[in-house]
Every structure is written in C-alpha cells, then in structure tokens.
Design a protein around this motif. Structure first.
Motif, PDB file in Angstrom:
ATOM      1  N   GLY A 126       0.802  -1.210   0.000  1.00  0.00           N
ATOM      2  CA  GLY A 126       0.000   0.000   0.000  1.00  0.00           C
ATOM      3  C   GLY A 126       0.837   1.263   0.000  1.00  0.00           C
ATOM      4  N   CYS A 127       0.133   2.376   0.111  1.00  0.00           N
ATOM      5  CA  CYS A 127       0.723   3.715   0.079  1.00  0.00           C
ATOM      6  C   CYS A 127       0.809   4.254   1.504  1.00  0.00           C
ATOM      7  CB  CYS A 127      -0.147   4.624  -0.797  1.00  0.00           C
ATOM      8  SG  CYS A 127       0.547   6.260  -1.115  1.00  0.00           S
ATOM      9  N   PHE A 128       1.972   4.810   1.885  1.00  0.00           N
ATOM     10  CA  PHE A 128       2.196   5.280   3.242  1.00  0.00           C
ATOM     11  C   PHE A 128       2.812   6.672   3.226  1.00  0.00           C
ATOM     12  CE2 PHE A 128       1.846   0.763   3.676  1.00  0.00           C
ATOM     13  CZ  PHE A 128       1.310   0.543   4.937  1.00  0.00           C
ATOM     14  N   VAL A 129       2.510   7.436   4.272  1.00  0.00           N
ATOM     15  CA  VAL A 129       3.057   8.777   4.421  1.00  0.00           C
ATOM     16  C   VAL A 129       4.528   8.689   4.801  1.00  0.00           C
ATOM     17  CG1 VAL A 129       2.931  10.926   5.751  1.00  0.00           C
ATOM     18  CG2 VAL A 129       0.828   9.737   5.086  1.00  0.00           C
ATOM     19  N   ASP A 130       5.362   9.514   4.160  1.00  0.00           N
ATOM     20  CA  ASP A 130       6.775   9.610   4.515  1.00  0.00           C
ATOM     21  C   ASP A 130       7.070  11.062   4.868  1.00  0.00           C
ATOM     22  OD1 ASP A 130       9.444   9.254   4.941  1.00  0.00           O
ATOM     23  OD2 ASP A 130       9.985   9.083   2.823  1.00  0.00           O
ATOM     24  N   SER A 131       7.107  11.360   6.163  1.00  0.00           N
ATOM     25  CA  SER A 131       7.356  12.733   6.604  1.00  0.00           C
ATOM     26  C   SER A 131       8.834  13.080   6.579  1.00  0.00           C
ATOM     27  CB  SER A 131       6.802  12.937   8.019  1.00  0.00           C
ATOM     28  OG  SER A 131       7.432  12.058   8.932  1.00  0.00           O
ATOM     29  N   GLY A 132       9.697  12.076   6.496  1.00  0.00           N
ATOM     30  CA  GLY A 132      11.135  12.318   6.431  1.00  0.00           C
ATOM     31  C   GLY A 132      11.820  12.408   7.767  1.00  0.00           C
ATOM     32  N   ALA A 133      11.089  12.598   8.857  1.00  0.00           N
ATOM     33  CA  ALA A 133      11.697  12.732  10.183  1.00  0.00           C
ATOM     34  C   ALA A 133      10.822  12.050  11.228  1.00  0.00           C
ATOM     35  CB  ALA A 133      11.882  14.209  10.520  1.00  0.00           C
ATOM     36  N   PRO A 134      11.043  10.764  11.517  1.00  0.00           N
ATOM     37  CA  PRO A 134      11.985   9.875  10.825  1.00  0.00           C
ATOM     38  C   PRO A 134      11.379   9.341   9.531  1.00  0.00           C
ATOM     39  CG  PRO A 134      10.848   8.669  12.534  1.00  0.00           C
ATOM     40  CD  PRO A 134      10.361  10.089  12.641  1.00  0.00           C
ATOM     41  N   PRO A 135      12.185   8.759   8.644  1.00  0.00           N
ATOM     42  CA  PRO A 135      11.633   8.204   7.409  1.00  0.00           C
ATOM     43  C   PRO A 135      10.733   7.012   7.684  1.00  0.00           C
ATOM     44  CG  PRO A 135      13.944   7.603   7.658  1.00  0.00           C
ATOM     45  CD  PRO A 135      13.641   8.600   8.733  1.00  0.00           C
ATOM     46  N   ALA A 136       9.776   6.794   6.779  1.00  0.00           N
ATOM     47  CA  ALA A 136       8.828   5.691   6.964  1.00  0.00           C
ATOM     48  C   ALA A 136       9.539   4.349   6.990  1.00  0.00           C
ATOM     49  CB  ALA A 136       7.777   5.722   5.865  1.00  0.00           C
ATOM     50  N   ARG A 194       4.698   2.124  13.102  1.00  0.00           N
ATOM     51  CA  ARG A 194       4.538   3.558  13.321  1.00  0.00           C
ATOM     52  C   ARG A 194       4.204   4.281  12.021  1.00  0.00           C
ATOM     53  NH1 ARG A 194       9.227   5.410  11.214  1.00  0.00           N
ATOM     54  NH2 ARG A 194      11.066   4.072  11.335  1.00  0.00           N
ATOM     55  N   GLY A 195       4.002   3.541  10.944  1.00  0.00           N
ATOM     56  CA  GLY A 195       3.692   4.163   9.663  1.00  0.00           C
ATOM     57  C   GLY A 195       2.240   4.616   9.592  1.00  0.00           C
TER      58      GLY A 195
END
Length: 473
Positions: A126-136, A194-195
């Motif tokens: 699936g598709c997950f959010v990657d905020s970058g801090a921390p990375p997914a 935590r994703g």
C-alpha cells in the motif's frame, strides 16, 4: 466570533475519530484478495464500470461504442486486452492502471483512471506517508533516474534485506519503498508499526525508469515485500503467490532461479494467473522436492493449462531458466496447501500469526498492538491536531494553486508537446495525478489561464531533489 471559533475547535477536538484505514494491501500471504497480478492492472478482468469504487465516480462508456477513440472492441478482436460489449475498466495500452472513456468526443477530459481497491498485486502493501523525520522505512536509501519497482527491490536485496521464508512466525518481512518516481528506501515490517497509511491515489508518480509503473508520490511511499521478483526463496505459508524473477519488470537473459514450495498439507494446488515466456528455450519445471522427479514442464510454446493444477507431492521445487535472449513478462502463480487428497480440498487457512516478541528481535514489533485507553486518547488528540494542521495546509495550497502556470493534459494516443519558444526559459515543476511533468515556463505564459484543476506543485524538498537530478542528466 472568536468564542464561536473556539467552541467549534473544541467540538472538533473531542469528536471520536474513526481508526485510520489501512492502505489497500496485497500481501504475498493473501493473493485471494486481489483481482490483479500485474503492477499496472493490465490483467484486470473485473466488473467495475465506474471510475470510483462502489458506484462512485463517472460511468464508463461501452467499449463497443468507442470507435471514435483510439481503443474499442473493434481494435481488440481477439480479446487480448479484455475489451468487448461491456463498459468495465481495462488497461489496453499498458498505462499505469485501468481506465475507461467517460466522454464520446476528445474535447477536454474524455477518459479517467479507475480507482479499483481490489486491483493491487500481491506483495504491494500500500501507500504510506513519509514525513522524512523519521523516514517511513529506516534502512538504506538511494535515488535513480532509471528507477522501477524491481530496481528498488533489487537494491534493497543487495543491501542485505533478503526475502525470508514466507510463513515464518518469528521474523519480520523485509520491505522496499519507492517515492516520488526516483527514490528508493529499505526497511522491515516493524517500521510499519509507526507508519501512517495514505490513500492509494496519493501514490501517483510514474517511475523514472518505466512509464507503465507508479513509484510512490510526493511524500508518499509505495511499499513492497522484497520477495516480489526474487530469484530464490522458501515458501511455507498455507497459501501465497510466486512471481518470476525481476517481476514486475520483464525477466532478463540467462536467469537460473529456484524456489521451494512447502505449505502445510498433503498436496498442492497451483493456479497460473499470468504466463508469458519468450520462446521454448525459456522453461519452468515443477519437481517433487523429495525425489527430484519431474512432474510438469512449461515453456514459451507449452503454457500451463487454465484453471487449478493439483499435484500430490506436498513439497515442490520450481526451477526457471532463460536463454541468452530471454525477455518477457514472465509468470505469476498462486498456491495453497491441501489438507487431504486433491479431490478433497480444504479451505485455505490464514497466515501464521507473528508473536509479540520474536526471539532474535526482542525490541521489534512486526504488527501494531492496541495500547491502553490513555494511549488511545493521546493518539486521538494527536490525530485531531494533525487533521486541523492538514486543513490549514490545504487552505494554503488552495491559494497557491490559483497561481499555477504550466499545464499538460494527456490524451489516449500519441504524445504531442507544443513547440519550444527558445532556450533560456526557467523550469517549474508540476505534477498531475498520476503523471509527472517538468515544463519550461516563462513569466506571463499565455497558457497560464488554461483550466487544469488536476495540477499542483511539488513540495520544496521534492522539487529541489528533482532539480538536482535533472541537472545531472
């Protein structure tokens, strides 16, 4: 006025929020949940006839009434693309996902993609959010101007994220994620605890290395199990799916791969969902794992029979070899163990459950666990605040969208691009679901007033990364 706004925010704050909906998953353990086994849904033969799921979206035109367009039942007399006297979503041109015509003329938007929840290949989580801090995904990462799904999977396997025995109860699955069309990340199933799942339509960026594949989105990771397209493996889950090497890309020349199938049960049932080998010298063999006896063999001229194939041995060894010229889509097969003789089939059991504390990864958790009520309340507060911030961000973006300038409306047919107006023009980066474009845009471009509600700017971080990649070309 301020009191009323404060009251509204307090009401929003204490509203019970629904639990986050998991992204559409197609685990290798549950192939029965998917109607597609190709990454772009070219093999979809379902019955959705609107652009949205469960009756939502616009109705599709019948394929036998679209002769004025590039694709119709008349252009598919053999039915290879699945066109006919129906209006079901299909993908006859190898686009990134199934679509259909929604207008009889080619003025404006005359076709649309179909959002089909059941059309996600097994192995795509699936598709997950990657905020970058921390990375997914917390493992190694890299970028490539030739990125495809399999290029990322191969990168993660080279970094030590090897496929684990499917069905193993004590280990976390190893994962690979693609983002923004050119970035690759590696990690494990414990990262997903935590994703935050995102809507499937957020992962809408075309892979830089393949126009028919999607590689995540802007700040969105499309996550796959590294077992997809691997050249070896040990499959022990009660049911699952096995892909040819390099899938979803075409398999390469001189491939020599083997897989062991040993699900619980007294016999095996195989069903080939896809089978496309280049020639008779590319060969798939099925052998009894105990004796090595050859049971079946298939090649480019001798495909497997349609329907389920039931075999008495409880464990199989599959080997695949391609010659020096081999290039084709390959195969995808589903399997399940039968508890009795093939004529007395038992229903497939679910995959083995992962224990709370694996012995070799005491601090890792392979699946999210519900917390105490206090933790749930904290999560609700955090989710509410996040929702308010997202709403404010959307309002800000809405203001920015009023000033967009570069437009591209793709059609179903040969790609046409307007004439260049000379060198020295600045670059502005825009993307439209699901196509990404980078167009030269001078100030005051007369195209700026053209309607294009589907375009929006990339984030500053992704635009900066993409500019550096473009300058390196």
């Amino acid at each position: 006025m301020g009191t009323r706004v404060l009251q509204g925010l307090l009401v929003l704050f204490f509203l019970p929020l629904p639990p986050p909906r998991r992204a559409s998953a197609g685990s290798l353990h549950s192939p029965g949940l998917s109607e597609c086994f190709q990454v772009n849904g070219a093999d979809y033969r379902g019955h959705q006839n609107r652009t949205g799921p469960r009756g939502a979206g616009r109705p599709c035109l019948f394929w036998d009434q679209t002769q004025q367009h590039s694709y119709s039942s008349a252009s598919d007399p053999q039915g290879r693309w699945g066109l006919g006297a129906h209006n079901f979503c299909r993908n006859p041109d190898g686009d990134v996902q199934p679509w259909c015509y929604v207008a009889e003329t080619e003025e404006g938007i005359y076709w649309r993609y179909c959002d089909i929840p059941t059309c996600h290949m097994p192995g795509y989580l699936g598709c997950f959010v990657d905020s970058g801090a921390p990375p997914a995904l917390s493992g190694p990462s890299g970028t490539s101007t030739k990125l495809t799904v399999q290029v990322c999977l191969r990168f993660c396997r080279m970094k030590g994220y090897q496929p684990l025995p499917l069905g193993s109860p004590s280990l976390c699955s190893q994962l690979a994620g693609v983002e923004a069309g050119y970035a690759c990340f590696c990690g494990s199933e414990s990262d997903l605890a935590r994703g935050r799942p995102a809507p499937a339509t957020d992962c809408d960026q075309i892979c830089f290395g393949h126009p028919g594949q999607l590689c995540g989105g802007d700040g969105r990771l499309g996550i796959y199990e590294v077992s997809v397209g691997s050249c070896q493996g040990n499959w022990t889950a009660p049911q699952g799916v096995l892909y040819s090497p390099d899938f979803p890309d075409e398999y390469g020349p001189d491939r020599n791969c083997s897989w062991a199938l040993g699900p619980p049960g007294a016999a095996l049932e195989l069903t080939f969902r896809l089978f496309e080998l280049a020639d008779p010298r590319d060969r798939l063999e099925l052998r009894d794992a105990a004796s090595g006896r050859l049971l079946r063999a298939f090649d480019g001229n001798r495909p497997p029979p349609p329907g389920p194939l039931r075999l008495r041995p409880a464990a199989l060894l599959l080997t695949f070899r391609s010659d020096a010229r081999g290039h084709a889509q390959g195969f995808a097969l589903t399997y399940r163990g039968l508890q009795d003789a093939p004529e007395k089939q038992a229903p497939p059991r679910g995959p083995a459950q992962t224990p709370a504390a694996p012995p070799d990864r005491a601090n890792a958790s392979c699946s999210p666990r519900p917390g105490p009520p206090e933790a749930a309340m904290g999560a609700r507060v955090f989710s509410t605040v996040t929702a308010v911030l997202v709403l404010l961000l959307l309002l800000t973006l809405l203001g920015l969208l009023r000033r967009r300038s570069c437009l591209l409306a793709p059609g179903k047919g040969p790609l046409t691009v307007g004439p260049s107006r000379g060198p020295g023009r600045s670059w502005a980066v825009w993307y439209r679901r699901p196509r990404g474009v980078a167009l030269p845009c001078p100030p005051g471009d007369p195209q700026a007033e053209d309607p294009a509600a589907g375009f929006r700017p990339l984030s500053a971080s992704s635009e900066s990364s993409l500019r550096s990649l473009i300058s390196a070309l």
